[in-house]
Enzyme design. Sequence first.
Site, PDB file in Angstrom:
ATOM      1  N   HIS A  90      56.401  28.793  52.686  1.00  0.00           N
ATOM      2  CA  HIS A  90      55.947  28.864  51.299  1.00  0.00           C
ATOM      3  C   HIS A  90      55.080  30.105  51.117  1.00  0.00           C
ATOM      4  O   HIS A  90      55.286  30.898  50.193  1.00  0.00           O
ATOM      5  CB  HIS A  90      55.173  27.600  50.924  1.00  0.00           C
ATOM      6  N   ASP A  99      63.334  59.680  36.680  1.00  0.00           N
ATOM      7  CA  ASP A  99      63.553  58.706  37.742  1.00  0.00           C
ATOM      8  C   ASP A  99      62.379  58.837  38.706  1.00  0.00           C
ATOM      9  O   ASP A  99      61.480  59.644  38.474  1.00  0.00           O
ATOM     10  CB  ASP A  99      64.890  58.974  38.472  1.00  0.00           C
ATOM     11  N   TRP A 140      50.970  31.571  57.780  1.00  0.00           N
ATOM     12  CA  TRP A 140      51.417  32.949  57.481  1.00  0.00           C
ATOM     13  C   TRP A 140      50.638  33.961  58.260  1.00  0.00           C
ATOM     14  O   TRP A 140      51.118  35.043  58.515  1.00  0.00           O
ATOM     15  CB  TRP A 140      51.429  33.234  55.972  1.00  0.00           C
ATOM     16  N   SER A 177      60.454  48.467  54.421  1.00  0.00           N
ATOM     17  CA  SER A 177      60.892  48.605  53.034  1.00  0.00           C
ATOM     18  C   SER A 177      59.713  48.910  52.111  1.00  0.00           C
ATOM     19  O   SER A 177      59.769  49.827  51.290  1.00  0.00           O
ATOM     20  CB  SER A 177      61.585  47.309  52.603  1.00  0.00           C
ATOM     21  N   SER A 178      58.620  48.170  52.280  1.00  0.00           N
ATOM     22  CA  SER A 178      57.450  48.390  51.426  1.00  0.00           C
ATOM     23  C   SER A 178      56.875  49.775  51.645  1.00  0.00           C
ATOM     24  O   SER A 178      56.419  50.422  50.699  1.00  0.00           O
ATOM     25  CB  SER A 178      56.357  47.366  51.726  1.00  0.00           C
ATOM     26  N   HIS A 210      43.824  41.662  54.452  1.00  0.00           N
ATOM     27  CA  HIS A 210      42.961  41.691  53.287  1.00  0.00           C
ATOM     28  C   HIS A 210      43.394  42.709  52.243  1.00  0.00           C
ATOM     29  O   HIS A 210      43.507  42.364  51.071  1.00  0.00           O
ATOM     30  CB  HIS A 210      41.479  41.814  53.624  1.00  0.00           C
ATOM     31  N   GLU A 234      46.260  43.473  51.739  1.00  0.00           N
ATOM     32  CA  GLU A 234      47.457  42.844  51.179  1.00  0.00           C
ATOM     33  C   GLU A 234      47.109  41.941  49.990  1.00  0.00           C
ATOM     34  O   GLU A 234      47.852  41.862  49.015  1.00  0.00           O
ATOM     35  CB  GLU A 234      48.157  42.033  52.284  1.00  0.00           C
ATOM     36  N   TYR A 276      44.855  42.459  47.831  1.00  0.00           N
ATOM     37  CA  TYR A 276      44.709  43.323  46.664  1.00  0.00           C
ATOM     38  C   TYR A 276      46.054  43.894  46.233  1.00  0.00           C
ATOM     39  O   TYR A 276      46.258  44.178  45.060  1.00  0.00           O
ATOM     40  CB  TYR A 276      43.684  44.434  46.948  1.00  0.00           C
ATOM     41  N   SER A 300      45.644  44.931  31.875  1.00  0.00           N
ATOM     42  CA  SER A 300      44.970  46.081  31.276  1.00  0.00           C
ATOM     43  C   SER A 300      45.865  46.782  30.265  1.00  0.00           C
ATOM     44  O   SER A 300      45.383  47.525  29.410  1.00  0.00           O
ATOM     45  CB  SER A 300      44.553  47.085  32.352  1.00  0.00           C
ATOM     46  N   HIS A 332      35.696  38.939  57.146  1.00  0.00           N
ATOM     47  CA  HIS A 332      35.183  37.715  56.514  1.00  0.00           C
ATOM     48  C   HIS A 332      36.183  36.560  56.666  1.00  0.00           C
ATOM     49  O   HIS A 332      35.837  35.415  56.391  1.00  0.00           O
ATOM     50  CB  HIS A 332      34.806  37.948  55.045  1.00  0.00           C
ATOM     51  N   HIS A 333      37.394  36.878  57.092  1.00  0.00           N
ATOM     52  CA  HIS A 333      38.330  35.799  57.409  1.00  0.00           C
ATOM     53  C   HIS A 333      38.010  35.193  58.768  1.00  0.00           C
ATOM     54  O   HIS A 333      38.638  34.236  59.177  1.00  0.00           O
ATOM     55  CB  HIS A 333      39.766  36.329  57.424  1.00  0.00           C
ATOM     56  N   THR A 352      34.885  44.045  40.589  1.00  0.00           N
ATOM     57  CA  THR A 352      35.723  43.015  39.970  1.00  0.00           C
ATOM     58  C   THR A 352      35.062  42.499  38.692  1.00  0.00           C
ATOM     59  O   THR A 352      35.714  42.318  37.658  1.00  0.00           O
ATOM     60  CB  THR A 352      35.954  41.853  40.952  1.00  0.00           C
ATOM     61  N   LYS A 359      35.502  44.880  35.841  1.00  0.00           N
ATOM     62  CA  LYS A 359      36.813  44.772  35.209  1.00  0.00           C
ATOM     63  C   LYS A 359      36.854  43.624  34.224  1.00  0.00           C
ATOM     64  O   LYS A 359      37.327  43.759  33.092  1.00  0.00           O
ATOM     65  CB  LYS A 359      37.891  44.551  36.276  1.00  0.00           C
ATOM     66  N   ARG A 370      42.903  22.130  55.382  1.00  0.00           N
ATOM     67  CA  ARG A 370      44.194  22.617  54.916  1.00  0.00           C
ATOM     68  C   ARG A 370      45.213  22.473  56.056  1.00  0.00           C
ATOM     69  O   ARG A 370      44.844  22.272  57.212  1.00  0.00           O
ATOM     70  CB  ARG A 370      44.093  24.062  54.446  1.00  0.00           C
TER      71      ARG A 370
END
Lengths: 360, 198, 121, 601
Positions: free
Chosen positions: D76, D105, D140, D170-171, D254, D256, D258, D269, D303-304, D329, D332, D451
């Site tokens: 998931h 293009d 994950w 690819s990314s 991390h 990722e 963002y 925006s 922090h993880h 943040t 924003k 979890r």
Amino acid sequence: MTGRSRQIVLVVASFVAVAFVSWLIFIAFDGAAIDKRMSTLNPLSDQAQSYHDVYVLVWWLSGAVFVVIMAATLILSIHYRERPGVEPRRDIHGNTRLEILWTIIPIVIVLIMVVPTFAAVLSVEGDAEEGALEVTATGHQWWFEFTYHDSDGNELFRTANEMHVPVEQAVNVSLVSNDVIHAFWVPALFGKKDMMPGHNNRLWFKSKPGTEGMHYGQCVEYCGDSHANMRFRIFVESAADYDAWVTNQIAKAKWSDDELVSAGREVFVAKACNSCHQVEYSKSDAPDWLVPPTVAAIGPNLSHLASRTTIASALLDRDESSLRAWLKNPPAIKPGSRMPNLELTDDEITKLIAMLDSLE
Amino acid sequence: MSAATHETEHHTSLGVDNRKLLMWIFLASECLFFGSLLSTYLIFKGESLSGPGTDIFAFEITSISTFVLLMSSLSMVLAVYGAQHGQLGLMKLMLLCTILLGLVFLGFQVYEFKTFASEGLTLSTNQFGASFYILTGFHGCHVGVGVLYLSSLLISSVRRNGIGKETPLYIDIGGLYWHFVDIVWIVLFTVVYLIPAY
Amino acid sequence: MADMNAVHDAHDEHPTTTIREYLIIGLVLSVITAVELVMSLYEDELGVVLIPGLLIFSAIKFVIVVAMFMHLKFDSIRFTQIFAFGFVLATCLLIAVVVLFAYDATDAIGGGFIGDPIEHH
Amino acid sequence: MATATDGVGTVQAEQSKVWEWLTTVDHKKIGTMYGITGFTYFLISGLTALAIRTQLAVPNGNVLSAELYNQFFTMHALMMIFLAIMPMGASFFNYFIPLQIGARDVAFPRLNALSYWVFLSGSLILFSSFFLGGAPDAGWFAYAPLTDAKYSVGSGLDFYCVGLIILGLSSLMASLNFAVTILNMRAPGMTMMRLPVYMWMTLVVSFLLILSLPIVTVALVMLYFDRNFTTNFFTPETGGDPILWQHLFWLFGHPEVYVLILPSMGIVSEVIPVFSRKPLFGYAAIVFAGASIGVLGFGVWAHHMFTTGLGTVPALVFSATTMGIGVPTGVKIFNWLSTMYGGSIRFTTSMYFAVAFIAMFTIGGISGVMHASPAVDSQHQDTYFVVAHIHYVLFGGAIMGIFSGIFYWWPKMTGRFLSEISGKWSFWVMFAGMNLTFFPMHFLGVSGMPRRIYTYDEGFGWDDWNMVATIGSYLIGVSILIFLINVFRTMRQPATAPDNPWDAPTLEWATSSPPPEHDFDVVPEVHSSMPLWTNREMGIVTPEAPEGLHIHLPPSSYMPLILAIGVGLIGVGLLSHLALVGIGVAISTYGVWGWSIEPTD
């Protein structure tokens, strides 16, 4: 109503509405503390309390930010919705002063959070004062093993899934793992810490007065198939009760000559239970066939199983029917269990249960 | 490589060619790649539970191969010079030279790996071995890709037999890649081979 | 990044370095490498100077190759900015990770940090 | 603006429809393919989430076995992150980068096609694990040593390594392409500080990926070696260190996060000023905040790992940097709200989603800052509080933003409007559903529910809220159904959307809906970050396209497809038989060779 007073009513109404919703949420959060089994809002040790104090502060700050932003979103959405004859203020491109203001406000909020956080973390890290109880907690897939030490660090005895500590006494817990990463957590007594293979983490806690009783814990780092079934309990006891428990645990397993128990011992050996589970008997002239293995790290030490309230890493109460179900097919109860289905007959199970029940 | 650049060739927002920009951003990304590998190596090189450690390094061989790679950078820059000044012969000669020096470097690396393996250092011997092989192995892969890359440039310049409008650019970009592989080795040589004992 | 908008049509201007100069640069690089080698042979005599010395020499070689061979000295400043960002980030993260591991007081295998803040058994 | 007349566009040989899509290098077609693929995986991944919620609806549920549950929660997350949200983001990037910056293009059209086909092959490899011996089941972030061959016996984790490396490739290619395009192919007059905010966020996301993907690639390669080639990077028995995996993973993981949220911040925006009908409040501050979130995102990874025994000082340092990210943040959020101030807000469905984004993302942001404190984190980490947090950020944030973008850009992409009535139904059902699903998870978290557990006992106070969350998740399912019906019904209607139905200020609205293959007949002049509004105020009229305009477009190519098949085969080979790797390399080599000699004019 004039435009001005309508605006005031709108602002007040929005704040009231958001505050009401927030109040409902707060009630619900508080409700989480009502059932106290695993609640994080019910600190019963000095360490959990100092973390809880930070949480409460952070919670109120967050709540305030939440109310302000939700109310602002609501007010702006309602007040500036499209209405005939009202033109948008296209001349507004920004406002440096305001933007500096709301850069500073979060910084201030962050600083308010940083200071007590640092204080709390520094007060909890490290080891307990001299004379603390030393226990090593070892994570296994999927159960906890507890090894008690004397003040010189010598091993006294091993038990599993149920840890006993005296009330108001500091306890140092050494956290190690036998296989993958597990985490050790009893929300009422201490914040979680990982059991890292190859590392030796430590935590300590000191229960508050009057916290005698049973406290629930669980592995909280995903560790494979039966992660959900890896639970344990801590019993906080009076010094006298604790001493009695220790005395019993240090003693070797009681030998019973009861016929059914003897038959159970034979099954225990015949089915090779003793290759994973240790039972050290007090009888000095134990028969040849009952040679206890020197190390039993694969399964819990069973020398005093009958002194525990649960089996299968605190998954089931220790009673006749649970034991029967467990022995019948362990992987059905704990998927992936290292203890396989031994295809025991009902008769063998009856004998084994008699033997296990004798291990007080 | 790009067609849409065609009409914007004479006017890009930064005043630089798209392809060259792509290569530079890619090299920035590669810094993180080798940075992670080098971090792993630095963390693990002392974790030698058994088997050979950093004392296995043979200075003479590695010094020569380092010198070879440095010289290949020199020949590469001369190839770029040749392309940019219309000196086709110099360009082809120097490209060939670079490719050969790259191959010599790879030969040295294969020899080194074989020697180490025969002395008992394999991927599974210890942490030092695993992180050393994976770090220098990935650098070797980059040299190998570079050799193929430059070979294709050489072949296409031989086939065309002349310097096209875009040849200097292609050689230049190929050179960027090659020099990057070289500077990675400059860092690796110092950190891995010259400062082994700490 | 704010002035990245500068639109200049500067077509690739080739660097004015001559072959002779390239050869001299190559010679300098080789000499520095030789000095590094000699330094590493006298590690006991050099003591604490050795590692910083080697790192500085290696940095000098790095800068020479990047500036002269990769033409960053002559090319668009954007290339330098982009590459430097990646390189500095990689260096910072490398140092951070290595320091975090050196600090790890719980490592039962590798031993702790010098001046280990937490004593354990 | 006139729609493209006959004769404008490319001259191409008649091809079958399928061949046209397989060989296309048109950024709009590639964007569409990314979108359809991403949404398909979104649906599949949503179904796994429903299965998970069904299992957890009541204590001791027995809908899923432990093994299947663990595969489902792992897949998931993997599918939502890598196969749904990222490609849906890439879909908008592809479609709107050239349109918003006034280009024909992207910089490298064939590389763009290659990114998509490699993404597809990587995603199929990862997804096929379900049918080939079991999907990855280690979460994950796949903490070692649970991922070691000793504890994960099946091949699920090999699929994880290979699939993610290919998806990363690819990314990386896509991000390089986007970065070059935005930096270097802007329309005349479009300086960096006149770039639409969405383009800024795209640029930041591209650089985040370019700089973080190599790190996780290294980690994945080492994991693959550990599992297959006898190394011991992460196995402690032989000197490895599972902590290293966590550092390398979160150094990528991390940023990722963002990567997932910044595109949606960019979308709102764009949307909020358009429907408030006034300029964005504090453009520079929003851009700067976005960029600094990107940069700071590299300094908070540990922090993880507060509970891993990081040490006191590192924990406090990372606590401080993490809280620091709350500042930009916050800027924003306040700037979006101020954009609404003084506006005349048209509440279209797109605006509903955008405003909901602000509110829901705020909740996720607040709970994020709460856990920047190690004291709070050690009581909430790995509980449902964190599950609530990530879903408020990724569903309330990323997905709400993507839906806002879908309703906003749908007329431009298809020439048809989605039904507003049906859209608002789907919004309200989704809004109610997501709050019912995810808000109770906060309560579950503070009452200590871990979890990633497939079962729980009654009597912990978890029963009621789990049931509520399950009901909520079904409501989300209903809302998605309403949306799908909306799409299928409106796509049957004729294309009636005008060029600029919302009166938006950015360049993509200056061309026809849907845009012609060459994007613009004439690119309007750019004098501000809101070119269409500014030009109207200044009275600048974009000239009509000259008669017989011929715009040269890159020819289509099947080389990207061949190269991607080669790469896919290498991946399959790494999972099955090394001989296939050889074939894959051969095909890839042919692809590269064909690529480099094929004419691009």
